[in-house]
Enzyme design. Sequence first.
Site, short mmCIF file in Angstrom:
data_model
loop_
_atom_site.label_atom_id
_atom_site.label_comp_id
_atom_site.label_asym_id
_atom_site.label_seq_id
_atom_site.Cartn_x
_atom_site.Cartn_y
_atom_site.Cartn_z
NE ARG A 101 -23.40 -1.10 -13.69
CZ ARG A 101 -22.31 -1.09 -12.94
NH1 ARG A 101 -21.81 0.06 -12.49
NH2 ARG A 101 -21.70 -2.21 -12.62
CG ASN A 138 -26.20 -1.12 -11.08
OD1 ASN A 138 -27.08 -1.12 -11.93
ND2 ASN A 138 -25.24 -2.03 -11.03
#
Length: 803
Positions: free
Chosen positions: A27, A45
């Site tokens: 990320r 996620n």
Amino acid sequence: MSFSPDQTATLGEEVRVRGLVQGVGFRPAVWRLARDCGLSGDVCNDGKGVLIRIWGPASERDRFLIRLRDEPPPLARIDEVVRGYLCEDPPEGTFSISTSRSGEVHTGAVPDAATCPACLQEIFDPFNRRYRYPFTNCTHCGPRFSILEDIPYDRAHTSMNIFPLCKDCRAEYENPEDRRFHAQPVACHACGPKARLVRLDGHAVSADRYTQLDAVDAATNLLKRGEIVLIKGLGGFHLACDATNDHAVSALRLRKHRPHKPLALMARDLEIVRRYAHVSHAEENLLQSHQAPIVLLNRLNTDSLAFDIAPGMQRLGFMLPYTPLHHLLMRRMDRPIVLTSGNLSDAPQVVDDAAAVRALRGVTDWMLTHDRAIINRVDDSVIQMAGDDTMMLRRGRGYAPESLPLPEGFDASPDLLALGGELKNTFCLIKDGQAILSQHMGDLEQAAVWDDTVRNHALYARIFQHVPKAVVVDRHPEYLSRKWGVEISEKSDLPLISVQHHHAHIAAVMAEHRLPLDHPPIIALALDGMGLGDAGALWGCECLQVSYCEIRHLGGLRPSALPGGNLAMREPWRNALVQFADAFGWPVARQRFTNLSIMEYLGKKPVEQLLHMRDRNVCTPLCSSAGRLFDAVSAVCGLCMDRVSYEGQAAMLLEASVDLSVMGNASEPGYPFEIAESEKHFIQMDPRTLWSPLLDDLQGGIPVETIAARFHKGLAASLVQLIRRTLGATPWTTTVALSGGVFQNLTLLRATREALESLGLEVLVPHLIPANDGGLAFGQAVVAAAQIVTGQHHIAGGHEPCV
Ligand SMILES: [Zn+2]
Ligand SMILES: [Zn+2]
């Protein structure tokens, strides 16, 4: 990424990324790239992987995705990227990292990774706050699986949970621009685990008696002085000593009860490794990879290593430091150290201080330990290069539990649990069309390995949220893994699926090479110690026609007796005796080859009694094992007659003694195996014909190195003959798979492979899944999945909700 959305249609896109993308710094990497490309949106996620939403010009979105593909975080693996339009407006502000979507649970775990270059630089920089800190790590490196207790993967569920972050570490952890953003085990001198040196003989010690630096440096001094030191590492304890010190190495062997098995080595850097072994470019890459396995390397003729590091072997197992603690320990070691599992004989590596002290107090007086608990034992992985390809021998640290994508056609597989074999045990989960192969655990007869295996299974079930719909086992009724599977299936009312041993070996290679589920049958050679075949026969050198769902037995080695059953696995002379009796009849053999040392040796054994037992079929099952034939030749050559002290020893010594110039000389003949076709077109390789020329050579004073080469040549040539004869029955295929533990023998593998390829055949060899029984569970899972998907098994059972 073929689809490029029409620029005029929309400025927003949703991108779904699957693969190893959670817990690896994915990320923040997305965040940085998106900001670089001037995109707005967010990333999060979820249960399926990572979901990215981006808004901006199409050219920038494309550039972003290309860069994501080209510069993923070091530990990530992208399997699939799917792009789709978004009709909504972008969120306010710039690109952001969203917290995970509510309701979903992150499943899975990432393998441990070796120290990255950035962290390495920090621990050797006196002006850095992590100078000489042995537990330095970041998002791109450090412990993962070995410290994981539960999911989701965050600090509270690891053995770092007892170390609250200090202010500085927390700031790094919370800053998306920092290399340590969301690195769960982040720590420093102020807040993290600490190393300490302990004396096991009860005497008080303070490390500063041995160094002015710290406990790790004191341990280096002890190693330099020839002491054996027990070291708590990443996935277990190791015993270490100076590898150039004869006295230290033989003391280590003696006290550890490990007389012959080669010892693994660690060296500070490649330059030191190169003093002792040849390192190819590919081997260099393996040693320096973030998996940092032990790599088997060809030994150079230098004699500065201790005499019995790897007795009789031409190769050495080397690894490079893979944690800051190892880097700091090795910094002042200008020679290699032995770094071998902290255990006695074949017991599993110990993982906690108390057990280490109990088990190993007699082996060493010193322990370099620390206060970060090892939750999961993960042994060092072992790899060799087979030609241009890697070949995994033991899959552990750095590789497990990375999931492996399954080939086309397997998506519909239900979740399964496969329990592997008995030796080198691993288990395998099928989950959402992926295979998750456990780390190597060892031989299940060892009570401690058994306990470890059961515990690991519970852990995998928890962290992968795995509820199997069927249990898959080997056919052998005596395998403990099978008995365990039967128990699980009865307790949970799950169907039990049995898979033939060599079918599993070959299916593992096929799946690893991504042959689709509906691929037509291929031809395969499965060579190993032994496995249960059809009609109760024991197999170990077979030619098979194989699809994922079934096998046909086309040919194999003529079976010989195993006098004394399991004892014949451990005592090579028993196999030599049977080969003599088969080839000549015992009285003739004894008379004709009376001056050979093996005959003198057999003279002291209860030979008549064993042959009598064989004639009456008492405790002498027949077995067509390639492994036992190697044992027989090794015994006859005087390399290993009495007893092996580790599995495969006799065969490994035979391979190590091969004269490569004889091997490479096309005009040198190999010993002949007669190839005969028996009833029902079954093709048999008969080893009886090889013994007369082999023993004549031995009597004639031909060197053992030449004899070993001629045996390998003869075996390879007859395996190729076997394939040629069976290809007539399978004209549609030009693919041959080779597997089973015997093909870890690179001399045999190369000779067989080259001859098959020169016939225009495509040869499949295992790379990432061990060819030995460590790969069985994966193969079993694949076969059972294929049988279920194609309707050969119906597994609805009592678990589907009633409708
Ligand atoms: Zn790092
Ligand atoms: Zn800190």
